[in-house]
Design a protein around this motif. Structure first.
Motif, mmCIF file in Angstrom:
data_model
loop_
_atom_site.group_PDB
_atom_site.id
_atom_site.type_symbol
_atom_site.label_atom_id
_atom_site.label_comp_id
_atom_site.label_asym_id
_atom_site.label_seq_id
_atom_site.Cartn_x
_atom_site.Cartn_y
_atom_site.Cartn_z
ATOM 1 N N LEU C 125 0.718 -1.043 0.066
ATOM 2 C CA LEU C 125 -0.147 -0.089 -0.103
ATOM 3 C C LEU C 125 0.883 1.263 -0.027
ATOM 4 N N GLU C 126 0.399 2.429 -0.446
ATOM 5 C CA GLU C 126 1.178 3.441 -0.622
ATOM 6 C C GLU C 126 0.810 4.242 1.136
ATOM 7 N N ALA C 127 1.734 4.598 1.560
ATOM 8 C CA ALA C 127 1.486 4.805 3.119
ATOM 9 C C ALA C 127 2.112 6.277 3.453
ATOM 10 N N PRO C 128 1.440 6.921 4.197
ATOM 11 C CA PRO C 128 1.874 8.281 4.576
ATOM 12 C C PRO C 128 2.964 8.237 5.523
ATOM 13 N N GLY C 129 3.516 7.346 6.147
ATOM 14 C CA GLY C 129 4.468 7.130 7.073
ATOM 15 C C GLY C 129 5.105 5.837 6.884
ATOM 16 N N ALA C 130 6.140 5.723 7.545
ATOM 17 C CA ALA C 130 6.954 4.442 7.448
ATOM 18 C C ALA C 130 6.842 3.574 8.471
ATOM 19 N N THR C 131 6.069 3.960 9.555
ATOM 20 C CA THR C 131 5.787 3.047 10.615
ATOM 21 C C THR C 131 5.007 2.027 11.025
ATOM 22 N N PHE C 132 4.287 1.500 9.927
ATOM 23 C CA PHE C 132 3.216 0.592 10.058
ATOM 24 C C PHE C 132 3.219 -0.308 8.949
ATOM 25 N N ALA C 133 4.409 -1.303 8.992
ATOM 26 C CA ALA C 133 4.722 -2.132 7.882
ATOM 27 C C ALA C 133 3.622 -3.367 7.810
ATOM 28 N N GLY C 134 2.999 -3.613 8.952
ATOM 29 C CA GLY C 134 2.114 -4.517 8.924
ATOM 30 C C GLY C 134 0.993 -4.130 8.063
ATOM 31 N N ARG C 135 0.656 -3.065 8.194
ATOM 32 C CA ARG C 135 -0.659 -2.701 7.298
ATOM 33 C C ARG C 135 -0.104 -2.350 5.941
ATOM 34 N N ASP C 136 0.919 -1.579 5.597
ATOM 35 C CA ASP C 136 1.164 -1.479 4.276
ATOM 36 C C ASP C 136 2.201 -2.405 3.506
ATOM 37 N N ILE C 137 2.827 -3.097 3.973
ATOM 38 C CA ILE C 137 3.653 -4.171 3.333
ATOM 39 C C ILE C 137 3.259 -5.605 3.477
ATOM 40 N N LEU C 138 3.226 -5.996 4.997
ATOM 41 C CA LEU C 138 3.001 -7.292 5.043
ATOM 42 C C LEU C 138 1.842 -7.925 4.998
ATOM 43 N N ALA C 139 0.543 -6.890 5.451
ATOM 44 C CA ALA C 139 -0.815 -7.563 5.325
ATOM 45 C C ALA C 139 -0.962 -7.543 3.781
ATOM 46 N N PRO C 140 -0.909 -6.811 2.969
ATOM 47 C CA PRO C 140 -1.352 -6.936 1.580
ATOM 48 C C PRO C 140 -0.580 -8.061 0.858
ATOM 49 N N VAL C 141 0.888 -8.243 1.459
ATOM 50 C CA VAL C 141 1.533 -9.334 0.771
ATOM 51 C C VAL C 141 0.767 -10.623 1.111
ATOM 52 N N ALA C 142 0.465 -10.675 2.413
ATOM 53 C CA ALA C 142 -0.110 -11.946 2.841
ATOM 54 C C ALA C 142 -1.375 -12.286 1.988
ATOM 55 N N ALA C 143 -2.280 -11.056 1.918
ATOM 56 C CA ALA C 143 -3.490 -11.145 1.290
ATOM 57 C C ALA C 143 -3.256 -11.752 -0.192
ATOM 58 N N HIS C 144 -2.197 -11.175 -1.071
ATOM 59 C CA HIS C 144 -2.107 -11.435 -2.411
ATOM 60 C C HIS C 144 -1.429 -12.836 -2.556
ATOM 61 N N LEU C 145 -0.693 -13.203 -1.569
ATOM 62 C CA LEU C 145 -0.423 -14.928 -1.390
ATOM 63 C C LEU C 145 -1.559 -15.674 -1.548
ATOM 64 N N CYS C 146 -2.637 -15.299 -0.502
ATOM 65 C CA CYS C 146 -3.958 -16.147 -0.318
ATOM 66 C C CYS C 146 -4.771 -16.029 -1.871
ATOM 67 N N ASN C 147 -4.489 -14.861 -2.793
ATOM 68 C CA ASN C 147 -5.112 -14.974 -3.827
ATOM 69 C C ASN C 147 -4.346 -15.476 -4.885
ATOM 70 N N GLY C 148 -3.297 -16.257 -4.814
ATOM 71 C CA GLY C 148 -2.395 -17.081 -5.723
ATOM 72 C C GLY C 148 -1.456 -16.471 -6.110
ATOM 73 N N VAL C 149 -1.048 -15.102 -5.802
ATOM 74 C CA VAL C 149 0.280 -14.406 -6.521
ATOM 75 C C VAL C 149 1.453 -15.164 -5.901
ATOM 76 N N ASP C 150 2.299 -15.777 -7.184
ATOM 77 C CA ASP C 150 3.374 -16.690 -6.649
ATOM 78 C C ASP C 150 4.362 -15.902 -5.886
ATOM 79 N N LEU C 151 5.119 -16.482 -5.087
ATOM 80 C CA LEU C 151 6.112 -16.049 -4.156
ATOM 81 C C LEU C 151 7.050 -14.978 -5.017
ATOM 82 N N TYR C 152 7.567 -15.552 -5.869
ATOM 83 C CA TYR C 152 8.646 -14.757 -6.810
ATOM 84 C C TYR C 152 8.119 -13.477 -7.480
ATOM 85 N N GLU C 153 6.784 -13.403 -7.385
ATOM 86 C CA GLU C 153 6.128 -11.846 -7.957
ATOM 87 C C GLU C 153 6.291 -10.945 -6.959
ATOM 88 N N LEU C 154 6.573 -11.403 -5.709
ATOM 89 C CA LEU C 154 6.372 -10.498 -4.357
ATOM 90 C C LEU C 154 8.096 -9.766 -4.178
#
Lengths: 294, 294, 294
Positions: C125-154
């Protein structure tokens, strides 16, 4: 029929020790078994409408489309109204008491669309007492909305402009200083201010911070602007751009709230570091006249 | 095969700091991925079977049909039995230790139907130790029930009349007074009594309350009958008809439990306000001989 | 496309007072509405990578197949890397910061398969600040993995052998004694040790326990081996085989941690009970030279 929703975002001051949250979810489950409930928090301080409304306002941009069910309701059972308010062209509906809790989030979501007072008791549960509107009025309404019941089925239309407004404190400028306040202290002790980065951009990389003036125990410190907690280094106070885009007083791996003895609503004054005895330039130094708390 | 269920209502004394609740849900997820788990609470005080059983009894009328998984189990690993009990013609099944935890809820749900002791280890997990029956016995059994495994597959039928009864304290009348006790103190400090509104209806709108007699620090107050917290006005003690239909000692936006220094199981005596020095009629007055705290 | 997942197991040090956990779930819900999130715990002590990694390692064998999302991240926003690591031939993917948090669980799951650093910002996600990687990086990545995005895409593949290892403390033998430490104190005060039952099997049914040696307040007790808390009897310290197969210092319905004044990482020495003044045989007795607290 109206639009069907799949998600209910749920915020209260119920706490998690009692069964209140679980009972509300059970009521929803019986009426709208397809709906998923996402807990935002149930630890809003009891009766603290301000804290609840700020939490909703912060998070609304991230919420899944659907229903927002919010309950911080000291006036439960009185003639304060329960309402449902459409936002974002019906992408979302906010359900809760009309006591200012919802208003800032409605504004952040672009303003109110259709709104009703929840006067149609056909969509409520019969209740032995009047003290649990979350279970008896708001939860079944949220669930029926998920099932596609149209908003106007739930009660009488009202003018959204007449809803009780929330109070979002704004900072003010005073002799070159920004007089702000703490909006929120998070789990880690970071103190979010009602001050955005643009407002202090001209102060440079180091900002003078004064807290405690209103309580007679003023405490002045310098805070370094930083992007991460780690960048602050051990023990140094910082002004970090937080995850919602506001400035927050922070320490690395320690609680700024404890260090500064401040909490929600407390005043914080931000000023440029003065030329005499301070650091006007790039390098950070701590003037000797500052009281350094443990 | 038996009936298939979609919802597991889940109550424990596990707390939420450890991973116990999450591990139980993971076990359920692997066996019955279609089942939704609703947390009632996991903050029953450790080992407090009474508190857990009262919570279940209060909430059972609101639970979604399906399985109730309840674990407050100081005897875990001993020969106390784990059981599953059908209620409401199989609309629900209660799963937990046979230590009185389930009995009041079973009674509130209309009494037990078929019941088994969970003796069929084919439906349990192999476990390295004996101390986590929630994960190793009760969770997989709850999940297999959701999958449609018949109750009688899970173990040997038992006579539900022989299950360990729970203890629900009843109020007693004594010289015109009602001697009750606190069943539950909620998050807001409201003290639910084991006294219903009918039992004090003849006392009128104001009731004399005495607490602390058994501990040698008696404290007598008057409490006004009210339907909402707000109606009490600031600082006045009230007897409010709570959301479960019982009377509760309450203050508006303050903790009655703190004000009166009472907690679960503490005795509360309710009497009519006497004619001398008290208010017999409609108007509320506070007799001068009452100790007013702070 | 890669494999599709249905479950995200979620562990953090966010606490549950703020909305952090709910916002992460909202982000996941918008991207992968079919995914179910199971909370393991969000009460890892702030910044305590050790505690978080031990919790993951304990629970990994019980987790539903799918994504593990773990966030204890004092270095958030710095150049510490965020990673995703496949385990068990792709049955699971662990997502989190590369700071040692994931390593013990990866090892418990049989070691790392493919691994990437999360460098592809298209899935953030685009983020206004850098302090919430759980929301901005890790959560969307986890969700995209659930959708079937291949690991090497990430992001860019990395050598899993170069991931920051976790620290799992091992016990050592010293003159016939086992010098271990407390791995974890649970909600009930049970103290899990880094000592398995085989390591003290030759000590017999009663073991001498010494705590506090490193802090100058040594406290020696005897502990009885037992399978259940109840078997210990009132007030007696025990060494119980816990639900994860490790030995734990326990009392029946009381906190061993409080009784012994110990916590995570504290040293515990286990020795056979000596022949003089102690019980060498089967019967349990408490030598008179032992300090019995309260």
């Amino acid at each position: 029929m109206g639009r069907r929703y799949d998600t209910i975002s749920f915020l209260t001051d119920y706490g998690t020790v009692d069964e209140f949250v679980g009972v509300v979810k059970s009521v929803i489950r019986e009426i709208a078994p397809h709906a998923t409930v996402i807990d935002l928090t149930h630890e809003v301080p009891p009766f603290d409408i301000r804290a609840g409304s700020l939490t909703l306002a912060r998070t609304v941009a991230y919420l899944a489309s659907g229903v927002v069910l919010a309950v911080v309701d000291p006036g439960v059972g009185t003639d304060r109204r329960c309402v449902a308010i459409e936002v974002a062209d019906g992408e979302g509906v906010m359900v809760g008491p009309d006591n200012g809790l919802l208003a800032p989030a409605v504004a952040m979501a672009g303003g109110a669309g259709r709104a009703v007072v929840l006067s149609n008791t056909e969509y409520h549960l019969e209740a032995p007492g009047a003290t649990f509107a979350g279970r008896d009025i708001l939860a079944p309404v949220a669930a029926h909305l998920c099932n596609g019941v149209d908003l106007y089925e739930l009660g009488d239309p009202i003018d959204a402009d007449l809803l009780l407004p929330g109070v979002v404190p704004l900072p003010r400028e005073e002799g070159g200083a920004i007089v702000g306040e703490v909006l929120w202290v998070d789990h880690f002790g970071n103190c979010q201010l009602n001050v955005g980065p643009d407002e202090v951009a001209h102060f440079g990389d180091v900002v003078k911070i004064t807290v405690g003036e209103l309580t007679g125990t003023p405490n002045t410190r310098v805070a370094k602007r930083a992007d991460t907690f780690f960048d602050l280094g051990t023990g140094a106070l910082g002004l970090v751009l937080d995850s919602y885009g506001m400035l927050a007083l922070c320490l690395d791996r320690r609680s700024a709230a404890q260090e500064l003895c401040i909490g929600p609503s407390d005043q914080v004054v931000l000023e440029p570091v003065s030329d005499d005895g301070g650091s006007a330039g790039g390098a950070v130094s701590v003037p000797v006249n500052l009281r350094i708390d443990r």
